[in-house]
Write a protein that holds these residues in place. Structure first.
Motif, short mmCIF file in Angstrom:
data_model
loop_
_atom_site.label_atom_id
_atom_site.label_comp_id
_atom_site.label_asym_id
_atom_site.label_seq_id
_atom_site.Cartn_x
_atom_site.Cartn_y
_atom_site.Cartn_z
N SER A 273 4.66 -9.94 -7.98
CA SER A 273 3.91 -9.18 -6.97
C SER A 273 3.52 -7.83 -7.54
CB SER A 273 4.77 -8.95 -5.73
OG SER A 273 5.12 -10.17 -5.14
N ARG B 162 -1.19 -8.09 -3.97
CA ARG B 162 -1.33 -9.52 -4.29
C ARG B 162 -0.07 -10.05 -4.96
NH1 ARG B 162 -5.45 -8.83 -9.25
NH2 ARG B 162 -3.95 -8.79 -10.91
N GLU C 252 1.13 -13.36 -7.72
CA GLU C 252 0.78 -14.49 -8.59
C GLU C 252 1.97 -15.43 -8.61
OE1 GLU C 252 -0.39 -12.93 -12.38
OE2 GLU C 252 -2.25 -12.06 -11.57
N ARG D 206 -3.26 -17.02 -7.23
CA ARG D 206 -3.27 -15.58 -6.98
C ARG D 206 -3.67 -15.41 -5.51
NH1 ARG D 206 -6.72 -12.45 -11.09
NH2 ARG D 206 -4.85 -12.58 -12.37
N LEU D 207 -2.75 -14.84 -4.72
CA LEU D 207 -2.92 -14.74 -3.28
C LEU D 207 -2.76 -13.29 -2.82
CD1 LEU D 207 -0.56 -17.73 -2.49
CD2 LEU D 207 -3.04 -17.81 -2.44
N PRO D 208 -3.42 -12.93 -1.71
CA PRO D 208 -3.27 -11.56 -1.21
C PRO D 208 -1.95 -11.40 -0.46
CG PRO D 208 -4.66 -12.81 0.27
CD PRO D 208 -4.33 -13.72 -0.89
N GLN E 285 -7.39 -15.90 -3.96
CA GLN E 285 -8.18 -14.98 -4.79
C GLN E 285 -8.61 -15.64 -6.09
OE1 GLN E 285 -5.47 -11.65 -5.02
NE2 GLN E 285 -6.40 -10.68 -3.23
#
Length: 197
Positions: free
Chosen positions: A37, A41, A43, A52-54, A74
């Motif tokens: 983190s 975001r 990973e 890869r997320l917010p 993302q």
């Protein structure tokens, strides 16, 4: 909570697990799952794939169009290739609140839950779990009321050698094999329209 991941279970086979405990600390098992983190975001990667997320939350003073809200995905990658692809919200929805929270972070699996609250009070929940050793993510999508005019667009990165993708069969009148050619395009690879089923 106890989670058990089984490498292989043949059809009609059975495996029995017995839970025991004592005062000694259990050895940590090896896992290829990594969670990193930073900023807003996270990973989540395995030796085969990555998302890869917010992360975070936001309440909008005035409702914004879905395309202007934070995206669920993302980027992604296969193996150790470059990050590519992404996602977007499409359709006639107005977002009043958004949040993304990591609920599990390994070593067996990691999971991020994203919530989109719309101006009409409907809530879209997207859950992205990734297990150790996984080759992809299994998105769970739920809403309080169906959203036939809204979609989540996924843009997948190019994958060398992959020429075709098979999508889930669907139900009822939509129950058919969906084989799509994978060709480079600026258009989304697929659309998922959230509904209550």
């Amino acid at each position: 909570r106890l989670y058990i991941l089984v490498d292989e279970l043949k059809p009609l086979a059975t495996r029995t697990f017995t839970l025991t405990w004592d005062r000694k600390k259990a050895p940590r098992t090896a896992s290829d799952l990594e969670v990193k983190s930073k900023g807003g975001r996270v990973e989540i990667t395995t030796s085969r794939t990555g998302l890869r997320l917010p992360l975070g939350e936001r309440t909008f003073a005035e409702p914004v169009a879905g395309r202007d809200a934070p995206v669920p995905l993302q980027a992604m990658r296969l193996g150790s290739s470059a990050w590519a692809g992404g996602s977007a919200l499409a359709g006639e929805v107005r977002v009043t609140k958004w949040s993304a929270q990591m609920t599990d972070s390994g070593p067996a699996f990691a999971r991020v839950v994203l919530l989109y609250t719309f101006a009409d009070g409907n809530v879209l929940t997207l859950t992205a779990p990734v297990a150790a050793g996984d080759t992809g993510a299994r998105w769970d999508i739920a809403v309080q009321k169906d959203l036939p005019d809204m979609a989540v667009e996924f843009r997948l990165p190019p994958v060398p050698g992959v020429k075709q993708a098979v999508l889930p069969k669907g139900y009822g009148q939509w129950a058919r094999d969906r084989k799509l050619p994978v060709t480079p395009s600026s258009e989304p690879f697929c659309f998922l329209s959230p509904d209550t089923s």
